[in-house]
Write an enzyme that holds these catalytic residues in place. Structure first.
Site, mmCIF file in Angstrom:
data_model
loop_
_atom_site.group_PDB
_atom_site.id
_atom_site.type_symbol
_atom_site.label_atom_id
_atom_site.label_comp_id
_atom_site.label_asym_id
_atom_site.label_seq_id
_atom_site.Cartn_x
_atom_site.Cartn_y
_atom_site.Cartn_z
ATOM 1 C CB THR A 20 41.786 22.985 28.021
ATOM 2 O OG1 THR A 20 41.385 22.998 26.263
ATOM 3 C CG2 THR A 20 40.383 22.987 28.121
ATOM 4 C CE1 TYR A 33 38.342 25.755 25.931
ATOM 5 C CE2 TYR A 33 40.250 25.931 26.390
ATOM 6 C CZ TYR A 33 39.180 25.570 25.729
ATOM 7 O OH TYR A 33 39.515 23.836 24.477
ATOM 8 C CB SER A 66 49.040 20.888 22.948
ATOM 9 O OG SER A 66 47.329 20.441 22.085
ATOM 10 C CB THR A 99 43.584 16.942 25.270
ATOM 11 O OG1 THR A 99 42.059 17.564 24.809
ATOM 12 C CG2 THR A 99 43.558 17.507 27.143
ATOM 13 C CG ASP A 100 43.231 19.735 20.923
ATOM 14 O OD1 ASP A 100 42.420 19.109 21.317
ATOM 15 O OD2 ASP A 100 43.411 21.240 20.454
ATOM 16 C CE LYS A 172 40.863 16.618 22.655
ATOM 17 N NZ LYS A 172 40.684 17.736 22.722
ATOM 18 C CD GLU A 288 43.754 -4.721 1.484
ATOM 19 O OE1 GLU A 288 42.760 -4.582 0.178
ATOM 20 O OE2 GLU A 288 43.876 -3.563 2.160
HETATM 21 C C1 SIN Z 1 42.747 21.490 25.392
HETATM 22 O O1 SIN Z 1 43.313 21.470 26.340
HETATM 23 O O2 SIN Z 1 41.498 20.229 25.467
HETATM 24 C C2 SIN Z 1 42.583 21.369 23.974
HETATM 25 C C3 SIN Z 1 43.155 23.034 24.025
HETATM 26 C C4 SIN Z 1 44.747 22.132 23.697
HETATM 27 O O3 SIN Z 1 45.257 21.580 22.947
HETATM 28 O O4 SIN Z 1 45.785 23.602 24.166
#
Ligand code: SIN
Length: 333
Positions: A20, A33, A66, A99-100, A172, A288
């Protein structure tokens, strides 16, 4: 790739992979996007004062969201970082990434790279074309951390929202918010403030494993739930999984048929690691579930996603016995 050699500033190579942070709006919806559409040079042009922080060179490793990261991209990225880090004219590396799955790439690099030079990952929750996108601020903070001498020897650092996280802990937590990255168990390693970069604590130990070739062995994550049966365990084994990570309930637990099927898999040589779907707290041995009797490994503070990455690297490195896998998990706590 030429790093400006006349620069008295730290020389930093930016390796772009997409995400992103490099996203540009399209017409599919108001918030729609395309990830990875904008080159890193263009993104950096929007960062005020970047050239006062570092001498910067750019390379593209991938231009993808990602969610589409593969073992092959991990391998190419790790190999490129190792080559760059060995060069005398490179002081640090900054990776832009979606970020994913950033937490998984960060942990893979953390496990398989041994450089003492700073390696920092940044991303963004809003695309580069968004009103008040977070990419430029994250790029600037990432550059500051990469350029800072105290960032040496800390493994892979993840920097978003002015917060510095270690690769083993970071995850995340929010689908949408800019403060999405958290280190739930141990807290962040530090912050980027108006006065500069401040570290609060050291990261955990690094495993110092060799970079394994791609593809990595298949390791499946099975998400436990009420009323679960053995179907997914059987499907994973039938698909050729060499390892299974249980994202268990509570202390890494699961319904009896699931544990029995996992014990059967362990007896046949499949590596079974118990993690938890709870975001906080460790999974400990023999509380457990009788790990000794079943041949299971307890994930400690590794989330299911991190446990999968570590298990893949261990299996690819020929570390397959449950006690040796357990020792590696304990070492990376
Ligand atoms: C992001 O970057 O926030 C979402 C899409 C990705 O992980 O490429």
């Amino acid at each position: 790739m030429t790093v400006p050699s006349s620069s008295p500033l730290p020389r930093i190579v930016i390796l772009a992979t997409g995400g992103t942070i490099a996203g540009a709006a399209d017409a599919r919806s108001k918030g729609g996007y395309n990830a990875g559409a904008v080159p890193a040079e263009t993104l950096m042009a929007a960062v005020p004062g970047a050239t006062e922080i570092a001498g910067i060179a750019f390379e593209t490793v991938a231009a993808i969201g990602s969610q589409d990261i593969t073992d092959a991209v991990w391998h190419a990225l790790a190999h490129r970082i190792a080559v760059l880090a060995a060069r005398e004219d490179v002081d640090a590396i900054l990776v832009t990434h979606g970020t994913d799955t950033m937490e998984e790439t960060a942990y893979f690099l953390h496990l398989t790279l041994s450089t003492q030079k700073p390696v920092v990952m940044v991303g963004a929750m809003r695309p580069s074309t968004a009103l008040s996108g977070d990419g430029p601020a994250n790029l600037r903070a990432g550059l500051m951390v990469a350029a800072h001498p105290d960032s040496r020897g800390r493994g892979i650092l993840v920097v978003l929202n002015d917060t510095i996280h270690g690769a083993r802990d970071v995850t995340k937590t929010s689908t949408t918010q800019v403060e999405t990255f958290q280190s739930p168990n141990l807290g962040p390693l530090g912050y980027v403030t108006a006065n500069g970069v401040a570290f609060l604590r050291a990261p955990g130990a690094r495993a110092a494993l060799q970079l394994p070739p791609a593809p990595l062995p298949r390791v499946s994550i099975l998400y436990a739930h009420a009323g679960m049966d053995a179907l997914l365990v059987e499907a994973a084994i039938a698909a050729g999984a060499r390892g299974v990570v249980l994202a268990g309930v509570g202390d890494g637990n699961a319904a009896r048929p699931v544990l029995e099927a996992l014990a059967e898999a362990a007896r046949s040589g499949v590596a079974v690691v118990r993690a938890s779907r709870c975001p906080l707290g460790p999974v400990l041995r023999n509380i457990e579930v009788s790990d000794d009797a079943a041949g299971f490994v307890a994930a400690g503070l590794h989330s299911p996603a991190k446990a999968r990455v570590l298990l893949q690297v261990l299996l690819a490195s020929g570390i397959t016995a449950p006690d040796a896998i357990q020792a590696a998990f304990d070492r990376t706590e």
